[in-house]
Design an enzyme around this catalytic site. Structure first.
Site, PDB file in Angstrom:
ATOM      1  N   ASP A  13       0.802  -1.226   0.000  1.00 46.94           N
ATOM      2  CA  ASP A  13       0.000   0.000   0.000  1.00 46.94           C
ATOM      3  C   ASP A  13       0.833   1.274   0.000  1.00 46.94           C
ATOM      4  O   ASP A  13       0.427   2.304   0.531  1.00 46.94           O
ATOM      5  CB  ASP A  13      -0.975   0.024   1.204  1.00 46.94           C
ATOM      6  CG  ASP A  13      -1.878  -1.203   1.208  1.00 46.94           C
ATOM      7  OD1 ASP A  13      -2.223  -1.676   0.113  1.00 46.94           O
ATOM      8  OD2 ASP A  13      -2.230  -1.669   2.302  1.00 46.94           O
ATOM      9  N   LYS A  16       1.710   2.217  -5.087  1.00 47.45           N
ATOM     10  CA  LYS A  16       2.245   1.678  -6.348  1.00 47.45           C
ATOM     11  C   LYS A  16       1.320   1.980  -7.537  1.00 47.45           C
ATOM     12  O   LYS A  16       1.782   2.398  -8.599  1.00 47.45           O
ATOM     13  CB  LYS A  16       2.443   0.150  -6.228  1.00 47.45           C
ATOM     14  CG  LYS A  16       3.453  -0.233  -5.154  1.00 47.45           C
ATOM     15  CD  LYS A  16       3.542  -1.728  -4.965  1.00 47.45           C
ATOM     16  CE  LYS A  16       2.342  -2.367  -4.326  1.00 47.45           C
ATOM     17  NZ  LYS A  16       2.075  -2.008  -2.930  1.00 47.45           N
ATOM     18  N   GLY A  40      -4.556  -4.247  -3.840  1.00 47.75           N
ATOM     19  CA  GLY A  40      -5.560  -3.225  -4.135  1.00 47.75           C
ATOM     20  C   GLY A  40      -4.787  -1.982  -4.497  1.00 47.75           C
ATOM     21  O   GLY A  40      -4.152  -1.378  -3.633  1.00 47.75           O
ATOM     22  N   HIS A  41      -4.761  -1.635  -5.776  1.00 46.02           N
ATOM     23  CA  HIS A  41      -3.960  -0.505  -6.248  1.00 46.02           C
ATOM     24  C   HIS A  41      -4.893   0.626  -6.677  1.00 46.02           C
ATOM     25  O   HIS A  41      -5.695   0.460  -7.595  1.00 46.02           O
ATOM     26  CB  HIS A  41      -3.047  -0.944  -7.407  1.00 46.02           C
ATOM     27  CG  HIS A  41      -1.998  -1.940  -6.981  1.00 46.02           C
ATOM     28  ND1 HIS A  41      -1.057  -2.451  -7.835  1.00 46.02           N
ATOM     29  CD2 HIS A  41      -1.748  -2.498  -5.761  1.00 46.02           C
ATOM     30  CE1 HIS A  41      -0.271  -3.292  -7.159  1.00 46.02           C
ATOM     31  NE2 HIS A  41      -0.680  -3.340  -5.906  1.00 46.02           N
ATOM     32  N   GLN A 220       2.015  -6.033  -3.232  1.00 49.83           N
ATOM     33  CA  GLN A 220       2.453  -6.157  -1.835  1.00 49.83           C
ATOM     34  C   GLN A 220       3.736  -5.331  -1.628  1.00 49.83           C
ATOM     35  O   GLN A 220       3.927  -4.356  -2.311  1.00 49.83           O
ATOM     36  CB  GLN A 220       2.664  -7.629  -1.434  1.00 49.83           C
ATOM     37  CG  GLN A 220       1.356  -8.422  -1.328  1.00 49.83           C
ATOM     38  CD  GLN A 220       0.788  -8.854  -2.658  1.00 49.83           C
ATOM     39  OE1 GLN A 220       1.451  -9.538  -3.420  1.00 49.83           O
ATOM     40  NE2 GLN A 220      -0.436  -8.483  -2.942  1.00 49.83           N
TER      41      GLN A 220
HETATM   42  P1  GDP Z   1      -0.828   0.356  -3.519  1.00 51.19           P
HETATM   43  O1  GDP Z   1      -1.398  -0.935  -3.063  1.00 51.19           O
HETATM   44  O2  GDP Z   1       0.654   0.446  -3.287  1.00 51.19           O
HETATM   45  O3  GDP Z   1      -1.175   0.703  -4.937  1.00 51.19           O
HETATM   46  O4  GDP Z   1      -1.473   1.476  -2.582  1.00 51.19           O
HETATM   47  P2  GDP Z   1      -3.038   1.599  -2.189  1.00 51.19           P
HETATM   48  O5  GDP Z   1      -3.776   2.110  -3.363  1.00 51.19           O
HETATM   49  O6  GDP Z   1      -3.525   0.361  -1.540  1.00 51.19           O
HETATM   50  O7  GDP Z   1      -2.951   2.656  -1.010  1.00 51.19           O
HETATM   51  C1  GDP Z   1      -2.429   3.924  -1.211  1.00 51.19           C
HETATM   52  C2  GDP Z   1      -3.512   4.950  -0.857  1.00 51.19           C
HETATM   53  O8  GDP Z   1      -2.925   6.228  -0.734  1.00 51.19           O
HETATM   54  C3  GDP Z   1      -4.567   5.100  -1.931  1.00 51.19           C
HETATM   55  O9  GDP Z   1      -5.784   5.443  -1.328  1.00 51.19           O
HETATM   56  C4  GDP Z   1      -4.036   6.246  -2.787  1.00 51.19           C
HETATM   57  O10 GDP Z   1      -5.070   6.941  -3.463  1.00 51.19           O
HETATM   58  C5  GDP Z   1      -3.416   7.113  -1.739  1.00 51.19           C
HETATM   59  N1  GDP Z   1      -2.244   7.898  -2.147  1.00 51.19           N
HETATM   60  C6  GDP Z   1      -1.255   7.575  -3.027  1.00 51.19           C
HETATM   61  N2  GDP Z   1      -0.297   8.532  -3.031  1.00 51.19           N
HETATM   62  C7  GDP Z   1      -0.700   9.469  -2.140  1.00 51.19           C
HETATM   63  C8  GDP Z   1      -0.116  10.688  -1.657  1.00 51.19           C
HETATM   64  O11 GDP Z   1       0.967  11.103  -2.055  1.00 51.19           O
HETATM   65  N3  GDP Z   1      -0.828  11.379  -0.724  1.00 51.19           N
HETATM   66  C9  GDP Z   1      -2.033  10.951  -0.230  1.00 51.19           C
HETATM   67  N4  GDP Z   1      -2.647  11.681   0.679  1.00 51.19           N
HETATM   68  N5  GDP Z   1      -2.590   9.800  -0.661  1.00 51.19           N
HETATM   69  C10 GDP Z   1      -1.932   9.073  -1.579  1.00 51.19           C
HETATM   70  P1  IMO Z   2      -0.908  -4.166  -2.267  1.00 51.29           P
HETATM   71  O1  IMO Z   2      -0.428  -4.696  -3.600  1.00 51.29           O
HETATM   72  C1  IMO Z   2      -0.984  -4.626   2.055  1.00 51.29           C
HETATM   73  C2  IMO Z   2      -1.062  -8.705   3.635  1.00 51.29           C
HETATM   74  C3  IMO Z   2      -2.335  -9.169   4.310  1.00 51.29           C
HETATM   75  C4  IMO Z   2      -1.758 -10.186   5.289  1.00 51.29           C
HETATM   76  C5  IMO Z   2      -0.625 -10.819   4.514  1.00 51.29           C
HETATM   77  C6  IMO Z   2      -1.000 -12.122   3.813  1.00 51.29           C
HETATM   78  O2  IMO Z   2      -2.186  -3.456  -2.315  1.00 51.29           O
HETATM   79  O3  IMO Z   2       0.198  -3.405  -1.611  1.00 51.29           O
HETATM   80  P2  IMO Z   2      -2.509 -12.791   1.737  1.00 51.29           P
HETATM   81  O4  IMO Z   2      -3.895 -12.400   1.360  1.00 51.29           O
HETATM   82  O5  IMO Z   2      -1.472 -12.418   0.726  1.00 51.29           O
HETATM   83  O6  IMO Z   2      -2.404 -14.223   2.149  1.00 51.29           O
HETATM   84  O7  IMO Z   2      -2.190 -11.940   3.064  1.00 51.29           O
HETATM   85  O8  IMO Z   2      -0.249  -9.871   3.528  1.00 51.29           O
HETATM   86  N1  IMO Z   2      -1.264  -8.196   2.251  1.00 51.29           N
HETATM   87  C7  IMO Z   2      -1.191  -6.899   1.931  1.00 51.29           C
HETATM   88  N2  IMO Z   2      -1.028  -5.810   2.703  1.00 51.29           N
HETATM   89  N3  IMO Z   2      -1.082  -4.506   0.720  1.00 51.29           N
HETATM   90  C8  IMO Z   2      -1.224  -5.586  -0.065  1.00 51.29           C
HETATM   91  O9  IMO Z   2      -1.177  -5.516  -1.413  1.00 51.29           O
HETATM   92  C9  IMO Z   2      -1.322  -6.858   0.531  1.00 51.29           C
HETATM   93  N4  IMO Z   2      -1.496  -8.120   0.071  1.00 51.29           N
HETATM   94  C10 IMO Z   2      -1.439  -8.922   1.117  1.00 51.29           C
HETATM   95  O10 IMO Z   2      -2.983  -8.109   4.961  1.00 51.29           O
HETATM   96  O11 IMO Z   2      -1.206  -9.514   6.389  1.00 51.29           O
HETATM   97 MG    MG Z   3      -2.934  -1.634  -1.797  1.00 50.27          MG
END
Ligand code: GDP
Ligand code: IMO
Ligand code: MG
Length: 418
Positions: A13, A16, A40-41, A220
């Site tokens: 998270d 990415k 979840g991107h 991840q």
């Molecule tokens: P990912 O899994 O690495 O793609 O990240 P996620 O989408 O799960 O979580 C990142 C969260 O932070 C999302 O809700 C994005 O919209 C948000 N986000 C990304 N970059 C920024 C930033 O620079 N500032 C803020 N406030 N939010 C951001």
């Molecule tokens: P993105 O790509 C954050 C965590 C889960 C759990 C552990 C194992 O959005 O960064 P799994 O379902 O893979 O067996 O879970 O890994 N986890 C993540 N945490 N971002 C993710 O993906 C994750 N994918 C798995 O919360 O602790």
């Molecule tokens: Mg994510």
């Protein structure tokens, strides 16, 4: 040409999805190489927020090819849902999304096994996203799995055989389940049939020979890597750069830039150790301002200060050449910012990740002054407050890798190239 890789340096998270979307205009092809719908991107632009699980984050830019490569585990049901919601936005992916025949399929019974296994672990559960990731990779390495290419050859028969194996395993658990999702699964297989299914390793090789540029999108984060993460609280794939080689079928010598992405602080969702975690008002403040709730499961993310011991470990494992810092704006109202620079273990200082990240591991913090400035409208590094410049200089000195981008909000436009 070489393949550039973008991957998370923390516990996932890191942002990415947003950064891949920002960088996509510079590339011809975007690939996913590991993980599955546990990811979840999030992408935001023109007041639209979109969360992708199985599909690479290059799909919102026209004329780019997106590839789901062999290292990914694909859930047909979730994939169908994603495709349909994109269709509603007028995006037809049948031409510019290819799927590897060697990617493994997540069956409904994989998801049930994931849930049964977690329930049986009780308090020591991993905190899995319950998407069937662990059981699917277990079947892959156990040589039982079903792959996308199998849908063209006696698929029903192979499916029933694997399902029966899973039902035997499920007898070991005191876990009630039903197979209501089975019909949906077969409907979703029909959706997969509409897509180009190929040996993507050959296609990727051909693109490189033709001089096309490729960006590989990690899922991840490094600290969730099956080998180097905080085992057993990890995911079931290699999230590090080496995973891009096996997950796409490319040689290590084909890798170019390695973009390492990290939040200006730290989060973790699910169970497992987190040395710099804040269980106080500051942690709550990071969660609220950063909207730190899981993109896949909605669970509140645990929050803490940036951890340089962990970050240095991640840089070493991945060979990171450029750093990207995200969510910098979330720190805008903190008077003081803390960064863990070492761990104290039973009174001894270390900057190495110990084998066991247990309660004896205490972070040692350095304090820095906050910038108390709204960064969300800032678009050039010249506008950075001095305290932020100092924060970046401090990180670059410690990490010995340049920070090339700073993200100051969720939108595509909220990015500064350094
Ligand atoms: P990912 O899994 O690495 O793609 O990240 P996620 O989408 O799960 O979580 C990142 C969260 O932070 C999302 O809700 C994005 O919209 C948000 N986000 C990304 N970059 C920024 C930033 O620079 N500032 C803020 N406030 N939010 C951001
Ligand atoms: P993105 O790509 C954050 C965590 C889960 C759990 C552990 C194992 O959005 O960064 P799994 O379902 O893979 O067996 O879970 O890994 N986890 C993540 N945490 N971002 C993710 O993906 C994750 N994918 C798995 O919360 O602790
Ligand atoms: Mg994510």
């Amino acid at each position: 040409m070489k393949i550039d890789v973008l991957l998370g340096l923390q516990w996932g998270d890191e942002g990415k999805g947003k950064i891949v979307d920002v960088l996509t205009p510079r590339y011809d092809v975007i690939t996913r190489f590991q993980g599955g719908p546990n990811a979840g991107h999030t992408l935001e632009f023109n007041n639209i927020k979109h969360i992708l699980h199985n599909i690479p984050s290059g799909i919102f830019r026209e004329d780019k090819l997106n590839i789901i490569a062999n290292g990914v585990v694909l859930d047909p049901v979730i994939f169908k849902r994603e495709i349909e919601s994109l269709e509603e936005m007028g995006i037809d992916l049948t031409l510019n999304l290819w799927i590897s025949k060697k990617a493994h399929l997540i069956l409904p019974t994989h998801r049930i096994l994931d849930a049964a296994s977690e329930a049986a672990k009780g308090k020591s559960k991993i905190g899995s996203t319950l998407k069937g990731i662990g059981p699917t990779y277990m079947d892959k390495t156990g040589r039982n799995g079903l792959r996308v290419g199998d849908i063209d050859l006696n698929f029903r028969e192979k499916y029933e055989a694997l399902k029966t194996k899973h039902q035997h395993l499920l007898k070991q658990y005191d876990y009630k389940y039903n197979l209501d999702e089975e019909a949906k699964f077969f409907e979703a297989i029909e959706v997969i049939r509409k897509f180009t299914r190929v040996d993507t390793e050959y296609e990727i090789y051909r693109f490189l020979e033709e001089g096309k540029s490729i960006l590989a999108e990690g899922a991840q984060g490094t600290l969730l890597d099956i080998d180097f993460g905080s085992y057993p609280f990890v995911t079931s794939s290699n999230t590090i750069c080496a995973g891009a080689c096996t997950g796409m079928g490319v040689a290590p010598t084909a890798i170019g830039e390695v973009y390492g992405i990290f939040k200006a602080y730290c989060t973790r969702v699910g169970s497992g150790p987190f040395p710099s975690e804040l269980e106080d008002e500051d942690g709550e403040k990071l969660r609220n301002i950063g909207k730190e709730f899981g993109s896949t499961t909605g669970r509140p993310r645990r929050c803490g200060w940036l951890d340089l011991v962990a970050l240095k470990y991640s840089l070493m494992l991945n060979g990171v050449t450029q750093l990207i810092m995200t969510k910098t704006d979330v720190l805008d109202t903190f008077d003081t910012i803390r960064v863990a620079t070492a761990y104290s273990i039973n009174g001894e200082l270390t900057d190495h990740m110990p084998f066991e990240l247990d309660a004896e591991v205490k972070p040692v913090f350095t304090e820095m002054q906050g910038w108390n400035t709204d960064l969300t409208e800032v678009r050039s590094k010249e506008q950075f407050p001095q305290e932020l410049k100092d924060y970046i200089t401090f990180l670059e000195k410690e990490l010995k890798v340049p920070v090339k981008y700073v993200s100051v909000g969720p939108d595509r436009e909220q990015i500064i190239e350094m």
